[in-house]
Scaffold this active site. Structure first.
Site, PDB file in Angstrom:
ATOM      1  CG  HIS A  14     -74.284  22.776  79.204  1.00  0.00           C
ATOM      2  ND1 HIS A  14     -74.400  21.437  78.914  1.00  0.00           N
ATOM      3  CD2 HIS A  14     -75.510  23.298  78.985  1.00  0.00           C
ATOM      4  CE1 HIS A  14     -75.633  21.172  78.519  1.00  0.00           C
ATOM      5  NE2 HIS A  14     -76.327  22.286  78.562  1.00  0.00           N
ATOM      6  CB  CYS A  33     -78.132  23.620  73.258  1.00  0.00           C
ATOM      7  SG  CYS A  33     -79.632  22.905  73.905  1.00  0.00           S
ATOM      8  CG  HIS A  39     -78.556  26.529  78.259  1.00  0.00           C
ATOM      9  ND1 HIS A  39     -77.797  26.357  77.122  1.00  0.00           N
ATOM     10  CD2 HIS A  39     -78.909  25.285  78.670  1.00  0.00           C
ATOM     11  CE1 HIS A  39     -77.717  25.068  76.843  1.00  0.00           C
ATOM     12  NE2 HIS A  39     -78.379  24.389  77.771  1.00  0.00           N
ATOM     13  CG  HIS A  41     -79.329  21.915  82.090  1.00  0.00           C
ATOM     14  ND1 HIS A  41     -80.574  21.796  81.510  1.00  0.00           N
ATOM     15  CD2 HIS A  41     -78.469  22.114  81.069  1.00  0.00           C
ATOM     16  CE1 HIS A  41     -80.460  21.908  80.194  1.00  0.00           C
ATOM     17  NE2 HIS A  41     -79.184  22.110  79.897  1.00  0.00           N
ATOM     18  CG  ASP A  79     -73.309  23.113  93.165  1.00  0.00           C
ATOM     19  OD1 ASP A  79     -74.249  23.207  92.348  1.00  0.00           O
ATOM     20  OD2 ASP A  79     -73.417  23.447  94.364  1.00  0.00           O
ATOM     21  CG  HIS A  80     -73.792  27.325  92.173  1.00  0.00           C
ATOM     22  ND1 HIS A  80     -74.302  26.183  92.771  1.00  0.00           N
ATOM     23  CD2 HIS A  80     -74.770  28.247  92.243  1.00  0.00           C
ATOM     24  CE1 HIS A  80     -75.527  26.436  93.180  1.00  0.00           C
ATOM     25  NE2 HIS A  80     -75.846  27.681  92.876  1.00  0.00           N
ATOM     26  CD  GLU A 124     -78.728  18.576  79.645  1.00  0.00           C
ATOM     27  OE1 GLU A 124     -77.490  18.538  79.546  1.00  0.00           O
ATOM     28  OE2 GLU A 124     -79.488  18.636  78.657  1.00  0.00           O
TER      29      GLU A 124
HETATM   30 NI    NI Z   1     -78.332  22.383  78.123  1.00  0.00          NI
END
Ligand code: NI
Length: 134
Positions: A14, A33, A39, A41, A79-80, A124
């Site tokens: 995100h 961010c 990036h 998580h 997911d992914h 997260e």
């Molecule tokens: Ni983040």
């Protein structure tokens, strides 16, 4: 009242960025961010459902059914994926944990039959999590 919780994990990327604001203000608010390419998580999701055990089964909700619903409605969609671009129910929101948890709630709330959605907890990082209770 019994509370039962199903845990699932997913990996996603995100970027925290508000397109209404200037680059400078975004950097000030979101720092790294807001990096242009995002990036990732490894998220941990906990969905808690509340209710009374049913006479016929002794279950509040069949855990396999709960797992299947969470995977179909949420995990398979995120997911992914890149949460800013790939997920219809996150369109036009800044994909913070807070907003993701609220969006997950809205997706799930009507899909659990007699069981009542109690909370969505989203972790997260090891140290940061949010919980939404509607
Ligand atoms: Ni983040």
């Amino acid at each position: 009242m019994i509370f039962i919780t199903r845990r699932e994990t997913f990996s996603a990327s995100h970027r925290l960025y508000n397109p209404q604001l200037s680059e400078a203000r975004n950097l000030e608010l979101f720092d790294k961010c807001a990096n242009p390419n995002g990036h990732g998580h490894n998220y941990v999701l906990e969905v808690t459902v509340a209710g009374e055990p049913q006479e016929e089964t002794g279950y509040v909700i069949d855990m396999k059914r709960l797992k299947d619903i969470i995977r179909r409605e949420l995990i398979s969609k995120v997911d992914h994926k890149h949460l800013n671009h790939d997920v219809d129910f996150l369109k036009d929101v800044i994909p913070t944990s807070e907003n993701i948890a609220k969006a997950f709630w809205n997706v799930l709330k009507d899909k659990l039959g007699d069981a009542h959605l109690h909370s969505i907890r989203l972790q997260e990082t090891e140290n940061n999590s949010v919980e939404y209770r509607g």
